[in-house]
Design a protein around this motif. Structure first.
Motif, PDB file in Angstrom:
ATOM      1  N   LEU A  42       0.823  -1.203   0.000  1.00 39.75           N
ATOM      2  CA  LEU A  42       0.000   0.000   0.000  1.00 39.75           C
ATOM      3  C   LEU A  42       0.863   1.262   0.000  1.00 39.75           C
ATOM      4  N   LEU A  43       1.878   1.275   0.855  1.00 35.48           N
ATOM      5  CA  LEU A  43       2.703   2.483   0.958  1.00 35.48           C
ATOM      6  C   LEU A  43       3.575   2.670  -0.283  1.00 35.48           C
ATOM      7  N   SER A  44       3.968   1.572  -0.927  1.00 34.28           N
ATOM      8  CA  SER A  44       4.706   1.713  -2.190  1.00 34.28           C
ATOM      9  C   SER A  44       3.825   2.422  -3.219  1.00 34.28           C
ATOM     10  N   LEU A  45       2.596   1.977  -3.280  1.00 32.81           N
ATOM     11  CA  LEU A  45       1.652   2.610  -4.211  1.00 32.81           C
ATOM     12  C   LEU A  45       1.483   4.085  -3.864  1.00 32.81           C
ATOM     13  N   VAL A  46       1.350   4.349  -2.581  1.00 30.95           N
ATOM     14  CA  VAL A  46       1.157   5.735  -2.142  1.00 30.95           C
ATOM     15  C   VAL A  46       2.389   6.565  -2.480  1.00 30.95           C
ATOM     16  N   TYR A  47       3.573   5.982  -2.292  1.00 29.26           N
ATOM     17  CA  TYR A  47       4.801   6.709  -2.628  1.00 29.26           C
ATOM     18  C   TYR A  47       4.798   7.071  -4.109  1.00 29.26           C
ATOM     19  N   TYR A  48       4.444   6.094  -4.911  1.00 24.27           N
ATOM     20  CA  TYR A  48       4.407   6.314  -6.364  1.00 24.27           C
ATOM     21  C   TYR A  48       3.449   7.459  -6.715  1.00 24.27           C
ATOM     22  N   LEU A  49       2.274   7.440  -6.088  1.00 28.15           N
ATOM     23  CA  LEU A  49       1.278   8.463  -6.414  1.00 28.15           C
ATOM     24  C   LEU A  49       1.674   9.831  -5.895  1.00 28.15           C
ATOM     25  N   VAL A  50       2.152   9.868  -4.647  1.00 28.18           N
ATOM     26  CA  VAL A  50       2.459  11.167  -4.043  1.00 28.18           C
ATOM     27  C   VAL A  50       3.664  11.795  -4.744  1.00 28.18           C
ATOM     28  N   SER A  51       4.653  10.973  -5.108  1.00 31.37           N
ATOM     29  CA  SER A  51       5.812  11.557  -5.783  1.00 31.37           C
ATOM     30  C   SER A  51       5.437  12.040  -7.178  1.00 31.37           C
ATOM     31  N   ASN A 104      12.665  24.208   3.233  1.00 29.39           N
ATOM     32  CA  ASN A 104      13.190  24.201   1.876  1.00 29.39           C
ATOM     33  C   ASN A 104      13.970  22.937   1.530  1.00 29.39           C
ATOM     34  N   ILE A 105      13.511  21.792   2.029  1.00 30.72           N
ATOM     35  CA  ILE A 105      14.143  20.540   1.619  1.00 30.72           C
ATOM     36  C   ILE A 105      13.267  19.880   0.577  1.00 30.72           C
ATOM     37  N   LYS A 106      13.853  18.938  -0.137  1.00 26.01           N
ATOM     38  CA  LYS A 106      13.082  18.278  -1.185  1.00 26.01           C
ATOM     39  C   LYS A 106      11.945  17.460  -0.567  1.00 26.01           C
ATOM     40  N   GLN A 107      10.758  17.577  -1.165  1.00 27.26           N
ATOM     41  CA  GLN A 107       9.589  16.883  -0.610  1.00 27.26           C
ATOM     42  C   GLN A 107       9.790  15.367  -0.640  1.00 27.26           C
ATOM     43  N   LYS A 108      10.534  14.911  -1.615  1.00 30.67           N
ATOM     44  CA  LYS A 108      10.773  13.475  -1.782  1.00 30.67           C
ATOM     45  C   LYS A 108      11.421  12.864  -0.536  1.00 30.67           C
ATOM     46  N   TYR A 109      12.428  13.570   0.014  1.00 29.94           N
ATOM     47  CA  TYR A 109      13.113  13.029   1.192  1.00 29.94           C
ATOM     48  C   TYR A 109      12.174  12.977   2.390  1.00 29.94           C
ATOM     49  N   VAL A 110      11.400  14.059   2.535  1.00 29.73           N
ATOM     50  CA  VAL A 110      10.440  14.076   3.643  1.00 29.73           C
ATOM     51  C   VAL A 110       9.440  12.930   3.473  1.00 29.73           C
ATOM     52  N   LEU A 111       9.036  12.727   2.219  1.00 33.65           N
ATOM     53  CA  LEU A 111       8.054  11.679   1.938  1.00 33.65           C
ATOM     54  C   LEU A 111       8.589  10.316   2.358  1.00 33.65           C
ATOM     55  N   ILE A 112       9.833  10.037   1.971  1.00 33.48           N
ATOM     56  CA  ILE A 112      10.424   8.735   2.330  1.00 33.48           C
ATOM     57  C   ILE A 112      10.490   8.598   3.846  1.00 33.48           C
ATOM     58  N   PHE A 138       8.629  10.072   6.111  1.00 32.80           N
ATOM     59  CA  PHE A 138       7.302   9.912   6.705  1.00 32.80           C
ATOM     60  C   PHE A 138       6.720   8.535   6.426  1.00 32.80           C
ATOM     61  N   ILE A 139       7.008   8.017   5.245  1.00 33.55           N
ATOM     62  CA  ILE A 139       6.488   6.687   4.935  1.00 33.55           C
ATOM     63  C   ILE A 139       7.115   5.657   5.866  1.00 33.55           C
ATOM     64  N   LEU A 140       8.409   5.829   6.152  1.00 31.02           N
ATOM     65  CA  LEU A 140       9.053   4.919   7.107  1.00 31.02           C
ATOM     66  C   LEU A 140       8.429   5.081   8.488  1.00 31.02           C
ATOM     67  N   VAL A 141       8.153   6.331   8.854  1.00 34.89           N
ATOM     68  CA  VAL A 141       7.531   6.590  10.156  1.00 34.89           C
ATOM     69  C   VAL A 141       6.169   5.893  10.237  1.00 34.89           C
TER      70      VAL A 141
END
Lengths: 371, 362
Positions: free
Chosen positions: A136-145, A307-315, A317-320
């Motif tokens: 599920l979270l892989s799918l979410v990562y794909y969509l959010v990114s 001002n950090i890349k959203q991608k890093y925050v996303l990864i 948060f997904i781990l969290v």
């Protein structure tokens, strides 16, 4: 120079914007989530069969909140981060924005674990949770990114996939007792207001507007769509509630954990005997925008702040989300998390008028100083 | 490159999904009917019927096996039966559950709790009370049956008859009135006869226990009081002979008057019927005769309705759901007070019978 003009610098390139009409789908799909599967029990516990009034009151309340959100954003110079900065300054404002980010993360988390609970109780008792969460979270990562436009697309699809499920309300109505719906108000005002609070908990989701507002092209035009979305959500909740009233007796409904899913159980087609399995599977598409938009909102705030890349925050948060979602189980824990996020959502909604007042005052003070 | 990875993973996903454990119908023991009797030493004896699909090719009738086990609880019965079964048992297609009268009179609250809890059980399942041993009913497919298995026979029996003289019933309806305030459930009674089984009346519950029954002959009047329906027949004695009333539309309407403390109910029933058979009455079918038949029917139904309501008051049960009705119509409904006053409740039944047709021959 004029500080207010400075703050209008949050310009999103046009190819990332969405048209005003999509606000309807963004708000509506965010409001419909896991809550609607089982909100009936909590309302009936408080106000019995009079809970339909609470839904209407909650709807009016949400329209008010939505109006305030638009007032806030109209000349706020962008999103909640900017407003916080203007009103409270860099540090306190930044801290409050981070609280919002955590709140969005909590909402996402609640949706995930509640839906897993539904799958485990109704379909696969021996589900390997971590595998499911991983996929599920892989799918979410794909969509959010994919960015905000992709998420808007998910919202659109989810609304259309959810629509046919509304037609199924016919079956429980047919099997039900129509005489239950009778406007005899036998509960006190406090009971009805308590149920109103409870129903607001399942209505939360429109506060995401605070963060994606800059992504709307011609935001002023989106107002009517937003109000239309809230009205539509209220109607869907009202219909769902009345259908379960017709289908279940009052004391029975108090013991039914997932009113809407339980009502699906009576649906029987010649080719499929247990419709609730199909319904739950389809519901994944309904909660998908909740998770996506929730995570997007939660990650967007740190990006704006630091001002950090959203991608890093996303990864991050997904781990969290991943570890607690894979580990937590059991009705009491999930109930507690649901309560917590519901309470948080309620206070966030109450915070909006406060913020509006503070912002109006600070704008006036600033104007005076500059003038 | 990206497209290649995507393609490979797509193929992998679709191929690997074939490796998942699957089970076909033949490899499962699908319980279609279950029955519970009182066993020895306060234990429950459960009997299940499992259809066998293997070996029965097309055209040849399906067979059934029956397994019986005794245990302390219903779930334990399931486990005990699993011990006797070579295939994994599944209860998802359970369509009829029977309880013996002996068990039901002692109370089946525990079993009802399981029924409302288990997500695998269909809400359209039929429940029934067997006057006798459920084991006998399950294990003996009546020789007169039109169906291939006894579970299908019983399912069809209840399904069909609840369109006629018997009130609608299924698990959901039962649970609805079981949990509702001011409403009590009822179930059809099934009795085994020499070469057949038949529906033979209704059993009324108070809480989880059967406290009263009515014979099959009173089922039609009860259904008239309970719900609208369009079929069914009732025999009426008239001038030494009998008349068969063929129902073509019965509608019931409750009205509540008076205060919460002193309520009064009006139950209005409109029955439209055809008369196709008159036995032992040598009179011509005239409008005057129709009026007389209508009057005789009204007397018959009113007498029966009053008797039924009198019985409900005596047993302190409320299968019609009058209390539930009052609760939705009146403020400050107090269940204990309602129960105290229930035996003195005024219920006026007004029945209107209209005979519309006499068939195609006069």
């Amino acid at each position: 120079m004029n500080k207010l003009n400075n703050t209008n610098s949050l310009d999103i390139p046009e190819n990332y914007l969405v048209t005003p009409m999509y606000v309807f789908f963004l708000i509506h799909s965010m409001q419909i989530g896991v809550g609607i599967l089982g909100f009936e029990k909590y309302l009936v516990e408080k106000a019995g069969y009079d809970a339909w009034i609470s839904i209407l009151i909650a709807g009016v309340f949400l329209h008010l909140i939505l109006w305030m959100i638009y007032r806030l954003l109209q000349n706020g110079g962008g999103d909640i981060v900017q407003i916080h900065k203007n009103v409270f300054g860099k540090y306190i404002g930044g801290f409050l924005s981070l609280v919002f980010s955590l709140y969005f993360l909590l909402l996402t988390f609640t949706v995930i674990i509640t839906f897993i609970e539904v799958i485990k109780v109704w379909v696969f008792p021996s589900l390997q949770v971590w595998i499911f969460v991983f996929v599920l979270l892989s799918l979410v990562y794909y969509l959010v990114s994919g960015g905000f436009r992709v998420i808007t697309g998910v919202c659109l699809i989810s609304v259309f996939i959810g629509l046919p499920l509304l037609l199924l309300k016919y079956f429980p109505v047919q099997a039900g007792h129509s005489l239950n719906v009778y406007p005899v108000i036998s509960h006190s005002v406090t009971d009805i207001l308590a149920a109103t609070k409870q129903s607001i908990l399942s209505f939360i989701g429109l506060e995401f507007l605070l963060i994606y507002y800059p992504f709307i092209k011609n935001p002023a035009k989106s107002k009517k769509w937003a109000h239309f979305a809230v009205f539509y959500t209220t109607m869907i909740y009202l219909i769902s509630l009345i259908v379960t009233f017709v289908y279940f007796s009052e004391e029975q409904l108090k013991q039914v954990l997932w009113g809407t899913i339980s009502a699906w159980k009576i649906v029987e087609f010649p080719f499929i005997e247990r419709f609730e399995y199909v319904g739950i599977a389809m519901w994944l598409y309904v909660i998908l925008p909740n998770i996506c938009l929730g995570l997007w909102g939660a990650t967007r705030i740190p990006k704006r702040l630091f001002n950090i890349k959203q991608k890093y925050v996303l990864i991050a948060f997904i781990l969290v989300l991943f570890f607690p979602a894979a580990i937590l189980e059991g009705r009491p824990v999930i109930d507690a998390v649901n309560n917590l996020s519901g309470q948080a959502g309620f206070y966030v909604l109450l915070y909006i008028p406060v913020l509006l007042v503070l912002k109006t005052i600070s704008d006036k003070v600033r104007k005076k100083r500059e003038g | 490159m990206k497209a290649k990875i995507f393609l490979v993973s797509l193929i992998a996903v679709s191929l690997l999904s074939g490796c998942i454990d699957h089970s076909s119908v033949e490899e499962n023991a699908i319980i279609q009917m279950a029955g519970y009797d009182k066993g020895e030493n306060k234990r429950i004896r459960g009997t299940v019927s499992i259809p066998q699909y293997e070996g029965s090719g097309e055209g040849s009738p399906a067979t059934e096996v029956y397994l019986t086990a005794s245990a302390d609880g219903v779930k334990e019965v399931e486990e005990e039966i699993q011990k006797q079964s070579s295939k994994p048992i599944s209860i998802g297609k359970l369509s009829v559950t029977l309880y013996s009268m002996e068990l039901a009179e002692e109370g089946i609250s525990d079993i009802i709790d399981i029924l409302s809890r288990d997500p695998r059980i269909s809400r359209n399942m039929f429940l029934g009370i067997v006057d006798g041993d459920t084991k006998d009913v399950i294990e003996s497919k009546p020789s007169s049956s039109q169906e291939s298995t006894s579970s299908r026979h019983l399912k069809g029996l209840i399904d069909t008859n609840t369109q006629y003289n018997f009130p609608k019933t299924n698990l959901h309806r039962f649970l609805y009135s079981y949990y509702a305030e001011g409403m009590d459930p009822f179930l059809p009674i099934i009795i085994p006869k020499d070469s057949t089984v038949e529906l033979d009346g209704l059993a009324f519950f108070k809480g989880g226990a059967v406290v009263g029954t009515i014979p099959e002959s009173k089922s039609f009047p009860f259904r008239m009081l309970k719900e609208n329906f369009k079929r069914g027949m009732q025999k009426i004695n008239f001038e030494g002979g009998t008349i068969m009333l063929d129902n073509i539309g019965s509608s019931v309407n409750y009205e509540m008057k008076g205060t919460v403390d002193d309520p009064e109910f009006d139950i209005k029933i409109d029955l439209k019927a055809e008369v196709n058979e008159m036995v032992g009455i040598n009179r011509e079918a005239t409008p005057a005769l129709a009026k007389e038949i209508e009057k005789a029917s009204v007397d018959f139904f009113e007498k029966n309705a009053d008797e039924l309501i009198q019985m409900f008051k005596e047993k302190e049960i409320d299968p019609l759901g009058l209390g539930n009705f009052a609760k939705t119509r009146k403020r400050n409904f107090d269940l204990t007070k309602w129960k105290d006053n229930y035996s003195d409740l005024k219920v006026n039944v007004k029945i209107n019978v209209e005979i519309t047709e006499y068939g195609i021959f006069s």
